[in-house]
Motif scaffolding. Structure first.
Motif, PDB file in Angstrom:
ATOM      1  N   THR A 256     -52.410  14.685  41.137  1.00 29.55           N
ATOM      2  CA  THR A 256     -52.641  13.796  42.273  1.00 29.55           C
ATOM      3  C   THR A 256     -53.670  14.395  43.232  1.00 29.55           C
ATOM      4  OG1 THR A 256     -50.417  12.853  42.159  1.00 29.55           O
ATOM      5  CG2 THR A 256     -51.567  12.672  44.260  1.00 29.55           C
ATOM      6  N   LEU A 257     -53.517  15.674  43.550  1.00 31.29           N
ATOM      7  CA  LEU A 257     -54.461  16.318  44.473  1.00 31.29           C
ATOM      8  C   LEU A 257     -55.856  16.388  43.864  1.00 31.29           C
ATOM      9  CD1 LEU A 257     -52.413  19.230  46.090  1.00 31.29           C
ATOM     10  CD2 LEU A 257     -52.581  16.837  46.751  1.00 31.29           C
ATOM     11  N   ALA A 258     -55.930  16.601  42.552  1.00 33.49           N
ATOM     12  CA  ALA A 258     -57.242  16.598  41.908  1.00 33.49           C
ATOM     13  C   ALA A 258     -57.890  15.225  42.001  1.00 33.49           C
ATOM     14  CB  ALA A 258     -57.096  17.015  40.439  1.00 33.49           C
ATOM     15  N   SER A 259     -57.085  14.169  41.891  1.00 37.05           N
ATOM     16  CA  SER A 259     -57.619  12.809  42.019  1.00 37.05           C
ATOM     17  C   SER A 259     -58.151  12.556  43.417  1.00 37.05           C
ATOM     18  CB  SER A 259     -56.514  11.792  41.691  1.00 37.05           C
ATOM     19  OG  SER A 259     -56.044  11.959  40.382  1.00 37.05           O
ATOM     20  N   VAL A 260     -57.422  13.058  44.430  1.00 37.46           N
ATOM     21  CA  VAL A 260     -57.894  12.920  45.810  1.00 37.46           C
ATOM     22  C   VAL A 260     -59.181  13.714  45.996  1.00 37.46           C
ATOM     23  CG1 VAL A 260     -57.344  13.371  48.239  1.00 37.46           C
ATOM     24  CG2 VAL A 260     -55.569  12.496  46.695  1.00 37.46           C
ATOM     25  N   HIS A 261     -59.222  14.912  45.440  1.00 37.86           N
ATOM     26  CA  HIS A 261     -60.429  15.748  45.518  1.00 37.86           C
ATOM     27  C   HIS A 261     -61.635  15.017  44.930  1.00 37.86           C
ATOM     28  CE1 HIS A 261     -63.200  19.090  44.801  1.00 37.86           C
ATOM     29  NE2 HIS A 261     -63.152  18.824  43.506  1.00 37.86           N
ATOM     30  N   LEU A 262     -61.432  14.321  43.823  1.00 38.66           N
ATOM     31  CA  LEU A 262     -62.526  13.589  43.170  1.00 38.66           C
ATOM     32  C   LEU A 262     -62.792  12.223  43.798  1.00 38.66           C
ATOM     33  CD1 LEU A 262     -61.659  14.278  39.405  1.00 38.66           C
ATOM     34  CD2 LEU A 262     -63.489  15.340  40.737  1.00 38.66           C
ATOM     35  N   ALA A 263     -61.915  11.813  44.731  1.00 34.75           N
ATOM     36  CA  ALA A 263     -62.022  10.490  45.369  1.00 34.75           C
ATOM     37  C   ALA A 263     -62.020   9.370  44.327  1.00 34.75           C
ATOM     38  CB  ALA A 263     -63.269  10.411  46.249  1.00 34.75           C
ATOM     39  N   LEU A 264     -61.127   9.473  43.358  1.00 35.97           N
ATOM     40  CA  LEU A 264     -61.052   8.460  42.310  1.00 35.97           C
ATOM     41  C   LEU A 264     -60.485   7.156  42.874  1.00 35.97           C
ATOM     42  CD1 LEU A 264     -59.602  10.541  39.322  1.00 35.97           C
ATOM     43  CD2 LEU A 264     -61.993   9.924  39.749  1.00 35.97           C
ATOM     44  N   ILE A 303     -52.384   7.987  45.436  1.00 35.33           N
ATOM     45  CA  ILE A 303     -51.084   8.409  45.960  1.00 35.33           C
ATOM     46  C   ILE A 303     -50.163   7.203  46.050  1.00 35.33           C
ATOM     47  CG2 ILE A 303     -49.851   9.382  47.936  1.00 35.33           C
ATOM     48  CD1 ILE A 303     -52.169  11.236  48.390  1.00 35.33           C
ATOM     49  N   GLY A 304     -50.496   6.251  46.882  1.00 37.29           N
ATOM     50  CA  GLY A 304     -49.689   5.044  46.982  1.00 37.29           C
ATOM     51  C   GLY A 304     -48.332   5.312  47.612  1.00 37.29           C
ATOM     52  N   ASN A 305     -47.563   4.276  47.753  1.00 36.08           N
ATOM     53  CA  ASN A 305     -46.273   4.378  48.442  1.00 36.08           C
ATOM     54  C   ASN A 305     -45.268   5.235  47.675  1.00 36.08           C
ATOM     55  OD1 ASN A 305     -44.579   3.372  50.731  1.00 36.08           O
ATOM     56  ND2 ASN A 305     -43.339   2.589  49.047  1.00 36.08           N
ATOM     57  N   GLU A 306     -45.364   5.206  46.344  1.00 36.60           N
ATOM     58  CA  GLU A 306     -44.371   5.900  45.509  1.00 36.60           C
ATOM     59  C   GLU A 306     -44.428   7.409  45.657  1.00 36.60           C
ATOM     60  OE1 GLU A 306     -44.543   5.624  41.054  1.00 36.60           O
ATOM     61  OE2 GLU A 306     -42.832   4.307  41.394  1.00 36.60           O
ATOM     62  N   ARG A 307     -45.627   7.961  45.862  1.00 37.73           N
ATOM     63  CA  ARG A 307     -45.794   9.410  45.959  1.00 37.73           C
ATOM     64  C   ARG A 307     -46.020   9.892  47.385  1.00 37.73           C
ATOM     65  NH1 ARG A 307     -46.610  12.299  41.344  1.00 37.73           N
ATOM     66  NH2 ARG A 307     -47.047  11.147  39.418  1.00 37.73           N
ATOM     67  N   SER A 308     -46.141   8.990  48.328  1.00 31.85           N
ATOM     68  CA  SER A 308     -46.583   9.361  49.666  1.00 31.85           C
ATOM     69  C   SER A 308     -45.707  10.409  50.337  1.00 31.85           C
ATOM     70  CB  SER A 308     -46.655   8.111  50.553  1.00 31.85           C
ATOM     71  OG  SER A 308     -47.067   8.454  51.852  1.00 31.85           O
ATOM     72  N   ASP A 309     -44.391  10.249  50.272  1.00 27.39           N
ATOM     73  CA  ASP A 309     -43.494  11.212  50.909  1.00 27.39           C
ATOM     74  C   ASP A 309     -43.442  12.534  50.149  1.00 27.39           C
ATOM     75  OD1 ASP A 309     -42.825   9.597  53.018  1.00 27.39           O
ATOM     76  OD2 ASP A 309     -41.023   8.781  52.066  1.00 27.39           O
ATOM     77  N   LEU A 310     -43.416  12.471  48.828  1.00 25.67           N
ATOM     78  CA  LEU A 310     -43.193  13.672  48.035  1.00 25.67           C
ATOM     79  C   LEU A 310     -44.415  14.569  47.923  1.00 25.67           C
ATOM     80  CD1 LEU A 310     -41.110  12.140  45.094  1.00 25.67           C
ATOM     81  CD2 LEU A 310     -40.266  13.189  47.194  1.00 25.67           C
ATOM     82  N   VAL A 311     -45.609  14.016  48.070  1.00 26.55           N
ATOM     83  CA  VAL A 311     -46.806  14.807  47.816  1.00 26.55           C
ATOM     84  C   VAL A 311     -46.973  15.938  48.829  1.00 26.55           C
ATOM     85  CG1 VAL A 311     -48.422  13.418  49.205  1.00 26.55           C
ATOM     86  CG2 VAL A 311     -49.245  14.624  47.167  1.00 26.55           C
ATOM     87  N   VAL A 312     -46.466  15.781  50.045  1.00 32.84           N
ATOM     88  CA  VAL A 312     -46.622  16.837  51.054  1.00 32.84           C
ATOM     89  C   VAL A 312     -45.836  18.084  50.649  1.00 32.84           C
ATOM     90  CG1 VAL A 312     -46.252  17.460  53.468  1.00 32.84           C
ATOM     91  CG2 VAL A 312     -47.056  15.175  52.884  1.00 32.84           C
ATOM     92  N   ALA A 313     -44.630  17.895  50.158  1.00 31.50           N
ATOM     93  CA  ALA A 313     -43.860  19.041  49.666  1.00 31.50           C
ATOM     94  C   ALA A 313     -44.596  19.711  48.510  1.00 31.50           C
ATOM     95  CB  ALA A 313     -42.469  18.589  49.228  1.00 31.50           C
ATOM     96  N   GLY A 314     -45.214  18.909  47.641  1.00 27.43           N
ATOM     97  CA  GLY A 314     -46.000  19.482  46.554  1.00 27.43           C
ATOM     98  C   GLY A 314     -47.154  20.321  47.069  1.00 27.43           C
ATOM     99  N   CYS A 315     -47.792  19.854  48.142  1.00 30.75           N
ATOM    100  CA  CYS A 315     -48.880  20.628  48.753  1.00 30.75           C
ATOM    101  C   CYS A 315     -48.367  21.972  49.270  1.00 30.75           C
ATOM    102  CB  CYS A 315     -49.496  19.844  49.911  1.00 30.75           C
ATOM    103  SG  CYS A 315     -50.411  18.358  49.426  1.00 30.75           S
ATOM    104  N   ALA A 316     -47.191  21.964  49.907  1.00 37.96           N
ATOM    105  CA  ALA A 316     -46.611  23.200  50.439  1.00 37.96           C
ATOM    106  C   ALA A 316     -46.330  24.191  49.310  1.00 37.96           C
ATOM    107  CB  ALA A 316     -45.339  22.884  51.212  1.00 37.96           C
ATOM    108  N   ILE A 317     -45.786  23.699  48.196  1.00 41.35           N
ATOM    109  CA  ILE A 317     -45.494  24.574  47.060  1.00 41.35           C
ATOM    110  C   ILE A 317     -46.792  25.123  46.479  1.00 41.35           C
ATOM    111  CG2 ILE A 317     -44.502  24.681  44.743  1.00 41.35           C
ATOM    112  CD1 ILE A 317     -42.546  22.437  45.671  1.00 41.35           C
TER     113      ILE A 317
END
Length: 353
Positions: A256-264, A303-317
């Motif tokens: 997911t973060l790689a997709s954001v990095h690439l602005a897909l 990201i969308g609504n399905e991953r929006s809450d969980l992705v921040v914890a993934g960033c922290a890890i």
């Protein structure tokens, strides 16, 4: 443990299968070339299935399935898998059972990970799955989970002769494997670690309701500190020298973060699987997402609504991992446990995928 798949997904027969004492050339040949293999991974957040056949360059995927089921939702507070989470998972597993049947899968392995390991009713849930879908789930150890993830993605490691750290950020835990590589051979595992924080469990430790960016950043800092503490003993096992080190991640977080990095504009596995991203760029994406509101993150296409809450914890890890293993580049793999299962099953049948 692998399970034989009949024409319909039924529980395996009692007792071991009769031994086949024929030489490998007689056992494996044309018969295995026609075999179809299945790999099912029921995690704390996702249910994923991959069905494939051996091919000259490894294997060819003929069917796949993925659904967010949030099996571990509320587990940290109750110690149990809720009825609603069980229902969601069983609905997804019923789809998997149908695909295994329709694709005439001859050998499959179905595994469950942290949520079932941790839940007081994990074994009860496994039995319910067997009774209602015919799928026999095997609750694997953290060590086996780490090994399978490594087997599934190590071929994408950045070239080099330095040590490599491969990690899998799951829903309920994070597995890390330190490996040495030698040519094209399977890497040698030097040590491994499983931390009890994944995107679901870490998100639930802080909640998701914050008034402003300052509160979001404070919560993000606390999440990173929890993970750093969980990694502390593992970091003491890592080599002191960080010369020529390599880093690779396999999980929804890194893809997911790689997709954001690439602005897909939408997720594209071909663009992400095997991508090498500067570590500083991944830190920048993580920092940006940690400050955004739920609505702002939801508006990002990958990201969308399905991953929006969980992705921040993934960033922290992820940031905690990059702190203990400061490689200059992060390799991204859209492959992992399922591919590791397929490679293991096919290798046992004489293939070299």
């Amino acid at each position: 443990m692998a399970q034989q798949a009949a024409s319909a997904p039924l529980p395996p027969a009692a007792g071991p299968a009769p031994a086949d004492n024929r030489p490998p050339s007689a056992r494996y040949g044309a018969r295995t070339a026609r075999q179809t293999y299945g790999a099912l991974d029921l995690g704390t957040n996702n249910c994923r299935l991959l069905i494939a056949r051996p091919s000259d360059d490894g294997f060819t995927v003929i069917d796949a399935f993925s659904r967010v089921v949030r099996l571990g939702e509320g587990l940290a507070a109750s110690g149990k898998i809720s009825d609603a989470a069980q229902d969601r998972a069983i609905a997804a597993l019923a789809v998997c059972a149908d695909k295994l049947c329709r694709r005439r899968v001859t050998l499959a392995r179905s595994v469950a990970t942290e949520a079932c390991r941790r839940a007081a009713n994990g074994r009860h849930f496994i039995e319910r799955v067997r009774r209602e879908t015919g799928i026999v789930l095997e609750i694997i150890s953290p060590e086996e989970e780490a090994r399978l993830a490594m087997l599934g993605c190590h071929r994408l490691l950045e070239p080099g002769d330095g040590p490599a750290l491969i990690f899998d950020i799951g829903g309920g835990s994070t597995e890390l494997v330190l490996v040495d590589t030698d040519g094209d051979a399977t890497p040698r595992i030097k040590c491994w670690w499983s931390a009890p924080w994944g995107v679901v469990s870490l998100t639930e430790s802080e909640g998701t309701q914050f008034n402003d960016a300052a509160e979001r950043l404070a919560a993000y800092g606390r999440m990173k500190e929890r993970v750093r503490h969980a990694f502390r003993r593992f970091s003491e096992l890592l080599p002191a020298s960080k010369e020529n080190i390599r880093l690779m991640g396999t999980s929804g977080t890194v893809t997911t973060l790689a997709s954001v990095h690439l602005a897909l504009p939408s997720y594209d596995r071909r663009a992400v699987d095997g991508l090498m991203v500067p570590a500083d760029s991944m830190r920048a994406v993580s920092g940006m997402l940690s400050q955004m509101s739920h609505q702002e993150r939801s508006a990002l296409p990958c990201i969308g609504n399905e991953r929006s809450d969980l992705v921040v914890a993934g960033c922290a890890i992820l940031e905690a991992i990059m702190d203990i293993w400061p490689a200059r580049t992060l390799g991204v793999a859209d492959r992992g446990i399922r591919e590791g299962i397929l490679r293991s099953l096919m290798a046992r049948d004489g293939h070299t995928p």
